[in-house]
Design a protein around this motif. Structure first.
Motif, PDB file in Angstrom:
ATOM      1  N   LEU A 156      -3.377   5.968  -0.062  1.00 33.98           N
ATOM      2  CA  LEU A 156      -3.267   4.922   0.954  1.00 33.98           C
ATOM      3  C   LEU A 156      -2.320   5.358   2.064  1.00 33.98           C
ATOM      4  CD1 LEU A 156      -3.812   2.095   2.048  1.00 33.98           C
ATOM      5  CD2 LEU A 156      -1.939   1.261   0.631  1.00 33.98           C
ATOM      6  N   LEU A 157      -1.195   5.964   1.691  1.00 34.81           N
ATOM      7  CA  LEU A 157      -0.251   6.436   2.696  1.00 34.81           C
ATOM      8  C   LEU A 157      -0.914   7.467   3.605  1.00 34.81           C
ATOM      9  CD1 LEU A 157       2.592   6.639   3.917  1.00 34.81           C
ATOM     10  CD2 LEU A 157       3.115   8.374   2.177  1.00 34.81           C
TER      11      LEU A 157
ATOM     12  N   PHE B  24       8.541   9.546  10.003  1.00 30.83           N
ATOM     13  CA  PHE B  24       9.046   9.579   8.628  1.00 30.83           C
ATOM     14  C   PHE B  24       7.899   9.660   7.623  1.00 30.83           C
ATOM     15  CE2 PHE B  24      10.255   7.009   4.825  1.00 30.83           C
ATOM     16  CZ  PHE B  24      11.066   7.968   4.233  1.00 30.83           C
ATOM     17  N   CYS B  25       6.797   8.968   7.906  1.00 37.04           N
ATOM     18  CA  CYS B  25       5.635   9.060   7.007  1.00 37.04           C
ATOM     19  C   CYS B  25       5.120  10.492   6.932  1.00 37.04           C
ATOM     20  CB  CYS B  25       4.530   8.125   7.472  1.00 37.04           C
ATOM     21  SG  CYS B  25       4.893   6.378   7.273  1.00 37.04           S
ATOM     22  N   HIS B  26       5.057  11.166   8.082  1.00 35.25           N
ATOM     23  CA  HIS B  26       4.651  12.573   8.066  1.00 35.25           C
ATOM     24  C   HIS B  26       5.644  13.408   7.259  1.00 35.25           C
ATOM     25  CE1 HIS B  26       1.124  12.785  10.635  1.00 35.25           C
ATOM     26  NE2 HIS B  26       1.704  11.981  11.521  1.00 35.25           N
ATOM     27  N   ALA B  27       6.928  13.136   7.405  1.00 36.00           N
ATOM     28  CA  ALA B  27       7.928  13.891   6.640  1.00 36.00           C
ATOM     29  C   ALA B  27       7.714  13.702   5.142  1.00 36.00           C
ATOM     30  CB  ALA B  27       9.329  13.453   7.046  1.00 36.00           C
ATOM     31  N   ALA B  28       7.455  12.453   4.714  1.00 38.05           N
ATOM     32  CA  ALA B  28       7.208  12.202   3.295  1.00 38.05           C
ATOM     33  C   ALA B  28       5.968  12.932   2.814  1.00 38.05           C
ATOM     34  CB  ALA B  28       7.072  10.696   3.055  1.00 38.05           C
ATOM     35  N   LEU B  29       4.907  12.923   3.622  1.00 35.17           N
ATOM     36  CA  LEU B  29       3.679  13.619   3.228  1.00 35.17           C
ATOM     37  C   LEU B  29       3.860  15.134   3.215  1.00 35.17           C
ATOM     38  CD1 LEU B  29       1.082  11.407   5.114  1.00 35.17           C
ATOM     39  CD2 LEU B  29       1.283  11.672   2.629  1.00 35.17           C
ATOM     40  N   SER B  30       4.827  15.637   3.976  1.00 33.17           N
ATOM     41  CA  SER B  30       5.095  17.075   3.928  1.00 33.17           C
ATOM     42  C   SER B  30       5.712  17.487   2.603  1.00 33.17           C
ATOM     43  CB  SER B  30       6.023  17.473   5.083  1.00 33.17           C
ATOM     44  OG  SER B  30       7.373  17.101   4.831  1.00 33.17           O
ATOM     45  N   VAL B  31       6.218  16.512   1.855  1.00 35.95           N
ATOM     46  CA  VAL B  31       6.775  16.753   0.522  1.00 35.95           C
ATOM     47  C   VAL B  31       5.790  16.353  -0.571  1.00 35.95           C
ATOM     48  CG1 VAL B  31       8.622  16.103  -1.091  1.00 35.95           C
ATOM     49  CG2 VAL B  31       9.129  16.408   1.341  1.00 35.95           C
ATOM     50  N   LEU B  32       5.104  15.234  -0.375  1.00 38.94           N
ATOM     51  CA  LEU B  32       4.294  14.635  -1.433  1.00 38.94           C
ATOM     52  C   LEU B  32       2.805  14.875  -1.289  1.00 38.94           C
ATOM     53  CD1 LEU B  32       6.048  11.141  -1.422  1.00 38.94           C
ATOM     54  CD2 LEU B  32       6.455  12.986  -3.061  1.00 38.94           C
ATOM     55  N   GLY B  33       2.350  15.179  -0.089  1.00 36.92           N
ATOM     56  CA  GLY B  33       0.927  15.251   0.180  1.00 36.92           C
ATOM     57  C   GLY B  33       0.270  16.506  -0.370  1.00 36.92           C
TER      58      GLY B  33
ATOM     59  N   LEU C 137       6.257   2.186   2.046  1.00 39.07           N
ATOM     60  CA  LEU C 137       5.516   2.792   0.936  1.00 39.07           C
ATOM     61  C   LEU C 137       5.951   4.237   0.738  1.00 39.07           C
ATOM     62  CD1 LEU C 137       3.277   2.810  -1.204  1.00 39.07           C
ATOM     63  CD2 LEU C 137       1.648   3.322   0.632  1.00 39.07           C
ATOM     64  N   ALA C 138       6.122   4.975   1.830  1.00 42.05           N
ATOM     65  CA  ALA C 138       6.572   6.365   1.733  1.00 42.05           C
ATOM     66  C   ALA C 138       7.935   6.459   1.066  1.00 42.05           C
ATOM     67  CB  ALA C 138       6.622   6.991   3.131  1.00 42.05           C
ATOM     68  N   ALA C 139       8.854   5.565   1.448  1.00 45.01           N
ATOM     69  CA  ALA C 139      10.191   5.571   0.837  1.00 45.01           C
ATOM     70  C   ALA C 139      10.096   5.303  -0.659  1.00 45.01           C
ATOM     71  CB  ALA C 139      11.077   4.532   1.516  1.00 45.01           C
ATOM     72  N   ALA C 140       9.234   4.356  -1.042  1.00 47.73           N
ATOM     73  CA  ALA C 140       9.064   4.060  -2.470  1.00 47.73           C
ATOM     74  C   ALA C 140       8.506   5.261  -3.212  1.00 47.73           C
ATOM     75  CB  ALA C 140       8.145   2.845  -2.640  1.00 47.73           C
ATOM     76  N   LEU C 141       7.534   5.938  -2.623  1.00 48.97           N
ATOM     77  CA  LEU C 141       6.955   7.120  -3.274  1.00 48.97           C
ATOM     78  C   LEU C 141       7.997   8.222  -3.436  1.00 48.97           C
ATOM     79  CD1 LEU C 141       3.510   7.148  -1.457  1.00 48.97           C
ATOM     80  CD2 LEU C 141       3.854   6.878  -3.920  1.00 48.97           C
ATOM     81  N   LEU C 142       8.846   8.406  -2.452  1.00 46.65           N
ATOM     82  CA  LEU C 142       9.909   9.412  -2.568  1.00 46.65           C
ATOM     83  C   LEU C 142      10.897   9.065  -3.666  1.00 46.65           C
ATOM     84  CD1 LEU C 142      10.552  10.096   1.225  1.00 46.65           C
ATOM     85  CD2 LEU C 142       9.647  11.739  -0.433  1.00 46.65           C
ATOM     86  N   HIS C 143      10.981   7.787  -4.017  1.00 45.12           N
ATOM     87  CA  HIS C 143      11.857   7.357  -5.113  1.00 45.12           C
ATOM     88  C   HIS C 143      11.093   7.209  -6.435  1.00 45.12           C
ATOM     89  CE1 HIS C 143      15.715   6.857  -3.153  1.00 45.12           C
ATOM     90  NE2 HIS C 143      15.130   6.247  -2.142  1.00 45.12           N
ATOM     91  N   GLY C 144       9.850   7.658  -6.476  1.00 44.48           N
ATOM     92  CA  GLY C 144       9.136   7.705  -7.740  1.00 44.48           C
ATOM     93  C   GLY C 144       8.184   6.564  -8.014  1.00 44.48           C
ATOM     94  N   PHE C 145       7.848   5.742  -7.009  1.00 37.46           N
ATOM     95  CA  PHE C 145       6.918   4.642  -7.250  1.00 37.46           C
ATOM     96  C   PHE C 145       5.570   5.151  -7.737  1.00 37.46           C
ATOM     97  CE2 PHE C 145       3.362   2.095  -5.450  1.00 37.46           C
ATOM     98  CZ  PHE C 145       3.464   1.022  -6.331  1.00 37.46           C
ATOM     99  N   THR C 146       5.025   4.461  -8.717  1.00 36.85           N
ATOM    100  CA  THR C 146       3.686   4.747  -9.215  1.00 36.85           C
ATOM    101  C   THR C 146       3.034   3.445  -9.632  1.00 36.85           C
ATOM    102  OG1 THR C 146       2.396   5.876 -10.923  1.00 36.85           O
ATOM    103  CG2 THR C 146       4.610   5.193 -11.527  1.00 36.85           C
TER     104      THR C 146
END
Length: 601
Positions: free
Chosen positions: A8-9, A44-53, A356-365
């Protein structure tokens, strides 16, 4: 409806790429210019996806994060630049401008940290530019404004990164202003006009983020206490479908469900690290959403459920052929249905995605399923909010006894029937031509027939006593309201009572004017078109109506003989989309009506 959080992100972020400029600045899909803080949160969303995507897309997202940080720092670091658009006319497309740089600081600092960890180009340059920002010149607000909690959480990261002229002592001074102005921890952060649930949540998230980012100053104990009361209140005002109970501004923005995901994820992480019986003291259980939340194990479970339930709501709002919606409907952005005057897609759509990105970086599932049922619970609040919410099974019902005239009607503002569904009663329904609100509830008629209505939701009533929480059975929870309607045009004052009871089988409501007998009408405003291509149909029954949206059916039944039904399918709207109104005129004069809402099948 089985979209995973990371998918979704990614989909939401990429839905905004057509509006991203080469400079890294994000333009709004409707107004074609930057709005408020959209660039910073998209970055910031792009930054999170650069780690998680996905690995093959990470370099792409990293490049967009670098360009976005350049654009965001240019705007934030130079307060002499023209502020971004902040208010939008639905009638003419005119915009007004206001300084919203306060909101850009956390995404700037968090993006910088991700880029530095990745060894991205220009990291050293960005560090110097971050050092040079004068927050007193750039940022508009000071504690105890809710806005100040945002830049404060970002400034704490700048301190931790060694880039700030301020120290933990300064953070303590700022926090002290917040805490001095807080009436009681359970009252919430109501420094915004109208005491909105949304901005209480917004502030609680940024205070929780201070703890998550390692704050250990002299107010750490107070912030830990606020984690307890914050979890309790935030769960109480979360409806069964994962949305936020209506109360003044922003409740219908998708960032509120994103903020719930982020806050509950931080709460789950915090309480799971404390063990079952240590940490903050329990909240005042006489005014709590769930008195069972007295151990950190229970709080951890509740926080995890709250995050997943909010995500079940959030994933409904990705448009099939447009940018992720900033409001809880899927109608085209140009319609501006459910938008408030300060709402535009670029900033509020990306704010939702950034939470949502911040939650995913903190381990949301969301690997565990969201159950339809919530434990029986009730919360009533007196000064300063005058609100109540009851939950049982798949049902939640919210009552507002002091609504803001421009945002809500009196009485039942929300009634939801579980997650993953569209057919809910979520927020007051408005007739744009008249500007009046209609809630699910009673109206009075002076004579039989289709005469004019005295609609309770449009009244200004005075409480005779505090709202009462009701627990008449092991799984039934409710709210009782007793008030006086003052004398109006050719109408004497009268007493008014509202009792709502939520149980696993449905919500029962009694509305009464004790001692005042006249003709009664039940008004049922309903969501007709949320923008999905599916429209709600209305079927008249001998005891009420059935509302059907796709494979969802909700029954509204009334305990009285129905004289006539009038169905107005057009001309109304609320935060969920285009609405209709059913008017059920009851046959015999009475001083009360009783009705029930339940899922069919």
């Amino acid at each position: 409806m089985n979209v995973r959080p990371l998918d979704l992100l990614a989909t939401g972020v990429e839905s905004y790429l057509p509006y991203l400029q080469g400079s890294g600045e994000l333009h709004d899909p409707v107004f074609d210019e930057p709005t408020q803080y959209g660039t910073a949160y998209h970055m910031f969303c792009h930054a999170a996806l650069s780690v998680l995507g996905p690995a093959e897309r990470r370099e792409f997202h990293l490049d967009h994060a670098v360009r976005g940080l350049d654009a965001a720092l240019t705007h934030t670091g130079n307060p002499s630049l023209t502020p971004s658009a902040a208010g939008f006319s639905r009638a003419t497309g005119a915009v007004r401008r206001s300084n919203h740089r306060d909101f850009t600081w956390p995404p700037i600092l968090k993006t910088y940290r991700i880029l530095a960890a990745a060894g991205a180009d220009r990291t050293t340059e960005f560090a110097e530019r971050i050092k040079a920002v004068d927050i007193e010149a750039s940022f508009r607000s000071r504690p105890p404004s809710n806005w100040a909690s945002v830049w404060l959480s970002g400034e704490w990261i700048r301190i931790r990164e060694g880039l700030s002229p301020y120290t933990i002592s300064d953070v303590d001074t700022w926090l002290g202003v917040f805490l001095d102005d807080l009436l009681r921890p359970e009252d919430g952060f109501y420094f915004e006009p109208g005491k909105p649930n949304s901005y209480d949540l917004f502030t609680r998230y940024h205070v929780a983020d201070l703890l998550a980012e390692g704050y250990d100053g002299r107010f750490r104990g107070d912030l830990e206490r606020l984690m307890v009361t914050g979890l309790d209140r935030s769960r109480a005002v979360q409806m069964s479908d994962g949305s936020l109970a209506s109360a003044h501004r922003s409740a219908g923005q998708t960032w509120t469900v994103g903020a719930q995901i982020a806050f509950f994820t931080l709460a789950e992480r915090y309480f799971s690290g404390l063990g079952p019986d240590v940490g903050g003291q329990p909240a005042n259980t006489s005014n709590t959403s769930d008195p069972a939340l007295t151990s950190n194990t229970a709080r951890t479970v509740a926080a995890a459920d709250g995050a997943r339930r909010a995500f079940a709501s959030m994933r409904r709002w990705q448009r099939a052929d447009g940018p992720f919606s900033p409001v809880e409907n899927l109608l085209p952005a140009g319609y501006r249905i459910g938008y408030e005057g300060y709402t535009a897609d670029a900033h509020y759509g990306n704010l939702a995605l950034a939470f949502l990105a911040a939650a995913l970086l903190h381990g949301f599932t969301d690997t565990a399923p969201v159950t339809a049922d919530r434990p029986p619970a009730v919360r009533v609040e007196h000064t300063p909010t005058y609100r109540g919410v009851a939950h049982s099974g798949p049902y939640s019902v919210a009552v507002n006894a002091d609504p803001a005239p421009a945002y809500d009607g009196y009485g039942i503002t929300d009634l939801t029937v579980g997650p993953g569904r569209f057919l809910q009663f979520a927020s007051s329904v408005k007739h744009p031509e008249t500007g009046t609100f209609v809630n699910l509830g009673m109206a009075r008629r002076p004579t039989p027939g289709r005469t004019g209505l005295d609609i309770m939701a449009q009244r200004t009533l005075t409480l005779d006593e505090p709202l009462a929480s009701l627990t008449p059975g092991p799984t039934t929870r409710g709210v009782r309201l007793r008030a006086t309607a003052p004398e109006a045009e050719d109408q004497p004052a009268f007493a008014y009572e509202l009792t709502v009871l939520a149980a696993p089988g449905g919500v029962s409501v009694v509305e009464a004017t004790p001692g005042t007998i006249d003709h009664r009408t039940l008004l049922v405003p309903y969501l007709r078109d949320p923008g999905t291509g599916v429209h709600t149909t209305v079927e008249q029954r001998s005891d009420g109506i059935h509302l059907t949206y796709g494979d969802e059916t909700v029954a509204v039944t009334v305990d009285a003989q129905i004289e006539a039904m009038i169905h107005l399918p057009f001309g109304f709207e609320n935060r969920r989309g285009l609405c209709g109104l059913v008017r059920l005129d009851l046959d015999e004069p009475a001083d009360r009506i009783s009705y029930r809402i339940s899922v069919v099948g």
